[in-house]
Design a protein around this motif. Sequence first.
Motif, PDB file in Angstrom:
ATOM      1  N   LEU B  97       0.767  -1.265   0.081  1.00  0.00           N
ATOM      2  CA  LEU B  97      -0.010  -0.132   0.067  1.00  0.00           C
ATOM      3  C   LEU B  97       0.876   1.288   0.025  1.00  0.00           C
ATOM      4  O   LEU B  97       0.535   2.263  -0.659  1.00  0.00           O
ATOM      5  CB  LEU B  97      -0.808   0.082   1.377  1.00  0.00           C
ATOM      6  CG  LEU B  97      -2.165  -0.915   1.137  1.00  0.00           C
ATOM      7  CD1 LEU B  97      -2.902  -0.900   2.572  1.00  0.00           C
ATOM      8  CD2 LEU B  97      -3.125  -0.604   0.049  1.00  0.00           C
ATOM      9  N   SER B  98       2.178   1.265   0.850  1.00  0.00           N
ATOM     10  CA  SER B  98       2.874   2.434   0.834  1.00  0.00           C
ATOM     11  C   SER B  98       3.551   2.595  -0.347  1.00  0.00           C
ATOM     12  O   SER B  98       4.096   3.853  -0.818  1.00  0.00           O
ATOM     13  CB  SER B  98       3.751   2.366   2.099  1.00  0.00           C
ATOM     14  OG  SER B  98       4.761   3.151   2.022  1.00  0.00           O
ATOM     15  N   GLU B  99       4.440   1.687  -1.059  1.00  0.00           N
ATOM     16  CA  GLU B  99       5.476   1.792  -1.967  1.00  0.00           C
ATOM     17  C   GLU B  99       4.910   1.255  -3.434  1.00  0.00           C
ATOM     18  O   GLU B  99       5.217   1.732  -4.275  1.00  0.00           O
ATOM     19  CB  GLU B  99       6.545   0.897  -1.612  1.00  0.00           C
ATOM     20  CG  GLU B  99       7.108   1.127  -0.169  1.00  0.00           C
ATOM     21  CD  GLU B  99       7.518   2.395  -0.063  1.00  0.00           C
ATOM     22  OE1 GLU B  99       8.385   3.087  -0.698  1.00  0.00           O
ATOM     23  OE2 GLU B  99       7.043   3.094   0.798  1.00  0.00           O
ATOM     24  N   THR B 102      -1.298   2.525  -6.270  1.00  0.00           N
ATOM     25  CA  THR B 102      -1.483   3.829  -6.796  1.00  0.00           C
ATOM     26  C   THR B 102      -2.323   4.548  -5.736  1.00  0.00           C
ATOM     27  O   THR B 102      -2.859   3.985  -4.944  1.00  0.00           O
ATOM     28  CB  THR B 102      -1.996   3.993  -8.109  1.00  0.00           C
ATOM     29  OG1 THR B 102      -3.487   3.181  -8.104  1.00  0.00           O
ATOM     30  CG2 THR B 102      -1.368   3.331  -9.157  1.00  0.00           C
ATOM     31  N   ASP B 103      -2.610   5.871  -5.822  1.00  0.00           N
ATOM     32  CA  ASP B 103      -3.488   6.673  -4.818  1.00  0.00           C
ATOM     33  C   ASP B 103      -4.788   5.948  -4.952  1.00  0.00           C
ATOM     34  O   ASP B 103      -5.287   6.272  -3.854  1.00  0.00           O
ATOM     35  CB  ASP B 103      -3.382   8.225  -5.227  1.00  0.00           C
ATOM     36  CG  ASP B 103      -2.003   8.753  -4.467  1.00  0.00           C
ATOM     37  OD1 ASP B 103      -1.684   8.070  -3.468  1.00  0.00           O
ATOM     38  OD2 ASP B 103      -1.704   9.842  -4.752  1.00  0.00           O
ATOM     39  N   VAL B 109      -9.028   0.843  -0.984  1.00  0.00           N
ATOM     40  CA  VAL B 109      -8.655  -0.212  -0.139  1.00  0.00           C
ATOM     41  C   VAL B 109      -8.729   0.026   1.378  1.00  0.00           C
ATOM     42  O   VAL B 109      -9.061  -0.632   2.213  1.00  0.00           O
ATOM     43  CB  VAL B 109      -7.347  -0.761  -0.590  1.00  0.00           C
ATOM     44  CG1 VAL B 109      -6.933  -1.951   0.650  1.00  0.00           C
ATOM     45  CG2 VAL B 109      -7.356  -1.578  -1.856  1.00  0.00           C
ATOM     46  N   LYS B 110      -8.209   1.249   1.695  1.00  0.00           N
ATOM     47  CA  LYS B 110      -8.150   1.409   3.339  1.00  0.00           C
ATOM     48  C   LYS B 110      -9.368   1.395   3.966  1.00  0.00           C
ATOM     49  O   LYS B 110      -9.503   0.959   5.012  1.00  0.00           O
ATOM     50  CB  LYS B 110      -7.110   2.918   3.361  1.00  0.00           C
ATOM     51  CG  LYS B 110      -5.778   2.326   3.205  1.00  0.00           C
ATOM     52  CD  LYS B 110      -4.975   3.638   4.072  1.00  0.00           C
ATOM     53  CE  LYS B 110      -4.410   3.110   5.314  1.00  0.00           C
ATOM     54  NZ  LYS B 110      -3.592   4.045   6.222  1.00  0.00           N
TER      55      LYS B 110
END
Lengths: 298, 296
Positions: B97-99, B102-103, B109-110
């Motif tokens: 999710l971090s690396e 995509t935005d 997803v969050k």
Amino acid sequence: MNRNILSKWFDNIFWVLGFIATLIGLATLIVLILDVLADGVGRLGWQFLTSYPSRRPESAGILSAWIGTIWIMALTTLLSIPLGIMAAVYLEEYSRKNWLTNLIEINIANLAGVPSIIYGLLGLGLFVRAMSLERSLISGAATLAILVLPIVILSTREALRAIPFSIREASYALGATKWQTIRHQVLPAALPGIMTGVILSMSRAVGETAPLIMIGALTYVAFLPASPISSEFPFISIQGLFDPFTVLPIQIFNWVSRPQKGFFADAAAGIIVLLIITFMMNAIAVWMRHKYQKKIRW
Amino acid sequence: MYKRVQRYKERLIEGALFLSALFSIFITGGIIAVLFFETFEFFKEVSIIAFLTDTQWTPLFAEKHFGILPLFAGTFLTTVIAITVALPIGLISAIYLSEYATDRVRTMVKPALEVLAAVPTVVYGYFALLFVTPLLQKIIPDLSGFNALSPGIVMGIMIIPIISSLSEDAMHAVPMGLREGAYALGSTRLQVATRVVVPAAFSGIAASFMLGISRAVGETMIVAIAAGQQPRLTLNPLVPIATVTAYIVQVSLGDTPTGTIEYKTIFAVGISLFVVTFGLNMVSYWFKKKFMEVYE
């Protein structure tokens, strides 16, 4: 050269792996919902919502449970929200950096991580026994209010922190006092953020089971708490606060623990109702946060 | 005159707000007082050495034994299973999710992962008992209807969002400059993630791990429903066991009168649970503070 290609390969493999890892949780959620729907949808209906629990699975219902849940939700909100917001306002707007503030902050962070069953033991020792409130709605609501208090405080603080300092300075420049600034500028601006936190903490209270088992919410309740509206003067009755009660999660737990298979369908149907309530509250919270992030630009 | 009234009002309000904040200290005080009071009564009847070393826990039987080891063995077992599931999946998902993501993927997803964390635990208990256990029994025929494995796995899945979300927050806070430096040297995203971002965010990630473990130790309904409520000193995940939390629920469901030794046991057991989770939370808080000192 070879190493570079290998690195690129690993990179792509990890991309797929990460995507799968992220989907595992969501896939489980979908399987869970489908499983519960398959087991319980047949039991859902008017009769299920308007009947008391019964020894026969096919005529059992959740009337006392969902009414108990609404009672508990309303009382918990009344008890925890004002206190939580006030504490957050103090910590965010007034507190000076000293050992006491530090202690309060560590303490709230720790309380947020205390297992819910420990709050149940507190409720049992304090409200049920020491204060002799017995196994009543008010004991349950007070216990849950204490349980969600750290969540309310933490989310309110976050909402307050998002309000830029220039708003406060503008208010001070017009001669407003500290409280006037908070009351008329900071709190209204932070309201959507605070409400989001409030709804999320309420959804947590609705799903809690263990602490209410501890304080002795009954598993078989074939009556309702006394109505808060009475026909005689002053038309409001607090009698209901001291009545025994049950809530949806406890009714579900009771049905899951029975050996007869028939009750599993009742449990699944109860879970569908509980999930609808929980998901709706979360959807409202997410929607509010989304809308508020879009609308306000400082 | 008006000014003075105003000033008193301001003081009064500040005082009320301060008391509200102080109330949280009273809650902790209340928890400790209630637990200590009943536990003290308990240790008048049972020696602390027997409590900590006896290998049997049978306070509800005619021949009473008060050894907490079987209960902690149960808690240990389910926690280890849950963490084995949640740690790798949560960490890999956080890195993704971090690396990588995509935005757009991240913003979709969050909130969905938050829904996973919002499902009441009694629902997970139902799922563990009536879906996961029968499924596992097809693969492991020896598996008992009540066991530690199935609730452990379900608990792990429940904890994934805690670990992935908090770890992702920590990785997100790592300054872009560190990543850009590594990319400029020709690193792939995986190399940047494992050699730069994860080490830099280590204390934030460790804080999320500790919180996850603490959640697993304190989880009640899943194990109360699906693990069987039979205290047993074993590390075999295939047989029925009881955890510390499940035992407390079991006693509360029965008609145990106040003042009896059975009633006091839940407070003695509860204080042990409180001490363990308190320790884990404090370590988590310390890691988080350390992380914030570096990056915020």
